[in-house]
Scaffold this active site. Structure first.
Site, PDB file in Angstrom:
ATOM      1  N   HIS A   1       0.863  -1.256  -0.046  1.00  0.00           N
ATOM      2  CA  HIS A   1       0.025  -0.026  -0.050  1.00  0.00           C
ATOM      3  C   HIS A   1       0.844   1.453   0.107  1.00  0.00           C
ATOM      4  O   HIS A   1       0.427   2.224  -0.309  1.00  0.00           O
ATOM      5  CB  HIS A   1      -0.815   0.018   1.151  1.00  0.00           C
TER       6      HIS A   1
HETATM    7  C1  UD1 Z   1      -2.954   5.021   5.457  1.00  0.00           C
HETATM    8  C2  UD1 Z   1      -1.838   5.711   6.435  1.00  0.00           C
HETATM    9  C3  UD1 Z   1      -0.602   4.569   6.458  1.00  0.00           C
HETATM   10  C4  UD1 Z   1      -1.280   3.341   6.861  1.00  0.00           C
HETATM   11  C5  UD1 Z   1      -2.135   2.914   5.976  1.00  0.00           C
HETATM   12  C6  UD1 Z   1      -2.896   1.611   6.252  1.00  0.00           C
HETATM   13  C7  UD1 Z   1      -1.432   8.058   6.461  1.00  0.00           C
HETATM   14  C8  UD1 Z   1      -0.384   9.141   6.049  1.00  0.00           C
HETATM   15  N1  UD1 Z   1      -1.175   6.944   5.889  1.00  0.00           N
HETATM   16  O1  UD1 Z   1      -2.503   5.086   4.426  1.00  0.00           O
HETATM   17  O2  UD1 Z   1       0.126   4.914   7.350  1.00  0.00           O
HETATM   18  O3  UD1 Z   1      -0.175   2.338   6.933  1.00  0.00           O
HETATM   19  O4  UD1 Z   1      -3.331   3.832   6.017  1.00  0.00           O
HETATM   20  O5  UD1 Z   1      -3.911   1.393   5.448  1.00  0.00           O
HETATM   21  O6  UD1 Z   1      -2.208   8.313   7.387  1.00  0.00           O
HETATM   22  N2  UD1 Z   1      -9.357   4.622   0.550  1.00  0.00           N
HETATM   23  C9  UD1 Z   1     -10.612   3.906   0.153  1.00  0.00           C
HETATM   24  N3  UD1 Z   1     -11.296   3.428   1.406  1.00  0.00           N
HETATM   25  C10 UD1 Z   1     -10.909   3.749   2.550  1.00  0.00           C
HETATM   26  C11 UD1 Z   1      -9.803   4.569   2.765  1.00  0.00           C
HETATM   27  C12 UD1 Z   1      -9.124   5.106   1.573  1.00  0.00           C
HETATM   28  O7  UD1 Z   1     -10.981   3.647  -0.927  1.00  0.00           O
HETATM   29  O8  UD1 Z   1     -11.726   3.417   3.539  1.00  0.00           O
HETATM   30  C13 UD1 Z   1      -8.752   5.178  -0.689  1.00  0.00           C
HETATM   31  C14 UD1 Z   1      -8.631   6.729  -0.613  1.00  0.00           C
HETATM   32  O9  UD1 Z   1      -9.562   7.292  -1.443  1.00  0.00           O
HETATM   33  C15 UD1 Z   1      -7.173   6.845  -1.390  1.00  0.00           C
HETATM   34  C16 UD1 Z   1      -6.285   5.662  -0.935  1.00  0.00           C
HETATM   35  O10 UD1 Z   1      -7.196   4.578  -0.786  1.00  0.00           O
HETATM   36  O11 UD1 Z   1      -7.249   6.958  -2.501  1.00  0.00           O
HETATM   37  C17 UD1 Z   1      -5.549   6.075   0.237  1.00  0.00           C
HETATM   38  O12 UD1 Z   1      -5.985   6.223   1.319  1.00  0.00           O
HETATM   39  P1  UD1 Z   1      -5.389   7.192   2.520  1.00  0.00           P
HETATM   40  O13 UD1 Z   1      -6.117   7.292   3.753  1.00  0.00           O
HETATM   41  O14 UD1 Z   1      -4.945   8.594   1.873  1.00  0.00           O
HETATM   42  O15 UD1 Z   1      -3.919   6.412   2.733  1.00  0.00           O
HETATM   43  P2  UD1 Z   1      -3.531   5.073   2.814  1.00  0.00           P
HETATM   44  O16 UD1 Z   1      -2.367   4.669   1.723  1.00  0.00           O
HETATM   45  O17 UD1 Z   1      -4.551   4.127   3.478  1.00  0.00           O
END
Ligand code: UD1
Length: 408
Positions: free
Chosen positions: A247
């Site tokens: 991820h």
């Molecule tokens: C976040 C944390 C990371 C952790 C990871 C575990 C930060 C900076 N990063 O990264 O440290 O290891 O979570 O999962 O806080 N999305 C969905 N559904 C959700 C959540 C996210 O589709 O429920 C999508 C978002 O729209 C985005 C992507 O996933 O496009 C990434 O989500 P984001 O919360 O920005 O960061 P993570 O990569 O999950």
């Protein structure tokens, strides 16, 4: 009465906070100073599979307040959380804010707490990767600089804080709270069948189904035969599959990094083992945008799963021949379970999980030649569980004790 507000936002936070909530409940049942606990969710992880499932499986009560922050850039997530969390602090006036881990909620929570003159406690303090390009490292540095009480998972982390000049009376070595959750749930996870985990979560059902039809595909492939038949059902056996999770932006956000990695998985790992990939939404989005998703879905020996719950992941980890991951939490869980772990990163804030410190994990970065070499060694290893000091299932009680006895 002592009032504590805990702030969580993303999947790994829920796993770390669960034992803390249970420790507060246990403390209140035993009498003494009553602890009022308010749980606030930023809403960063909002899908049921990334959030609600964890609350249910780990018996965390529904968040008292959800800030509804959702997705966005880092500045949007942190800024929006601060705006909303400030209102919560002004209304509830807690004695303490507790933040966990290193996600955007951790940073936003600690900054807002200190600006509102509320004491801040950081659970999982002192981890350092030394890599300031990681968003999590920025979050750790700021949070630790601001927090009044820094609760560390291992002595290396306590040492990091001392080197940075943190006053000794702020640092308490409590052990690893994630392992509290592992120990509380390993019995339940062990009972789960891999077959049902797969059937309930598989995305590419049409390609690999664990039905008798699929057996011929697998038996026709080279290497181990991961699926055997029992009655009229096929069962994936322990030690006959590998697991991957990805991820981190550094692994999934650039095609020139992700494409060769995927090629290695599809052309080499799936020839030896069935590869199970519970896919993070960020990784899925990027595979789609780079035109790699269809290839992944159609590999006959790769089982693509939706993001799975805590128990399901723990069960898969217990039987995996090898774990390939860029998750920090999985590195720690592999250490306790003894699963050989290839960490797809160039550095780690968790050196205690590395083989040179007695753990199960090897840093392999995202260079395929290096991954291949270590993969060959890893699959020849037998499971070797290790338990670092105070990773004993009781860290949460020590966290609460440190807050209750704080004299600052
Ligand atoms: C976040 C944390 C990371 C952790 C990871 C575990 C930060 C900076 N990063 O990264 O440290 O290891 O979570 O999962 O806080 N999305 C969905 N559904 C959700 C959540 C996210 O589709 O429920 C999508 C978002 O729209 C985005 C992507 O996933 O496009 C990434 O989500 P984001 O919360 O920005 O960061 P993570 O990569 O999950």
């Amino acid at each position: 009465m002592l009032k504590i507000i805990s702030l969580v936002g993303a999947r790994p936070n829920f796993i770390k906070l669960a034992p803390f909530v249970h420790a507060i409940n246990k403390h209140n049942e035993g009498g003494g100073q009553y602890v009022e606990h308010i749980l606030v969710h930023t809403g960063q992880h909002y899908d049921d599979r990334m959030s609600q499932t964890f609350f249910e499986q780990l018996n965390i009560p529904q968040a008292d307040i959800n800030l509804g922050v959702g997705s966005g850039s880092h500045a949007q997530q942190v800024g929006q959380t601060m705006i909303e969390f400030e209102k919560v602090l002004q209304q509830h006036k807690p004695h303490w804010v507790v933040v966990v881990g290193d996600v955007n909620a951790t940073l936003a929570g600690s900054v807002t707490a200190k600006k509102e003159w509320v004491k801040c406690c950081h659970i999982e303090a002192g981890l350092r990767s030394g890599d300031i390009t990681m968003p999590e490292e920025v979050n750790r540095l700021v949070t630790d600089r601001l927090s009044d009480l820094l609760l560390t998972p291992d002595t290396l982390s306590s040492e990091n804080l001392r080197k940075e000049g943190t006053p000794e009376d702020r640092i308490v070595f409590v052990g690893n709270i994630m392992i509290d959750t592992l120990e509380a749930n390993r019995g339940k996870a062990k009972e789960m069948s891999i077959h049902s985990i797969i059937t309930a979560n598989q995305i590419n059902q049409s390609v690999v189904t664990l039905s008798c039809d699929a057996l011929s595909v697998v038996e026709g492939s080279k290497g181990n035969h991961p699926i055997t038949q029992s009655g009229n059902q096929s069962i994936l056996k322990d030690d006959h599959y590998a697991v991957i999770t990805l991820h981190r932006p550094s692994n999934v956000d650039h095609k020139e990094v992700l494409e060769p990695l995927v090629q290695f998985l599809l052309e080499e790992v799936t020839r030896d083992y069935t590869l199970i990939w519970p896919i993070h939404p960020r990784a899925r989005k990027q595979l789609e945008s780079f035109g790699l998703y269809e290839k992944v879905c159609s590999n006959p020996n790769l089982i693509l799963l939706e993001p799975i719950g805590y128990l399901e992941m723990l069960r898969l980890n217990m039987g995996a021949k090898v774990m390939l991951t860029d998750s920090g939490g999985l590195q720690e869980e592999c250490t306790i379970l003894g699963t050989p772990c290839l960490t797809l990163r160039w550095n780690t804030e968790r050196p205690i999980t590395l083989t040179e410190h007695g753990g199960a994990s090897i840093l392999v970065g995202n260079n395929v030649a290096r991954i291949r070499e270590e993969y060959r060694i890893a699959v020849s290893k037998t499971r070797n569980p290790v338990r670092p000091e105070l990773w004993d299932g009781h860290a949460a009680e020590r966290c609460l004790e440190a807050i209750l006895s704080y004299k600052g």
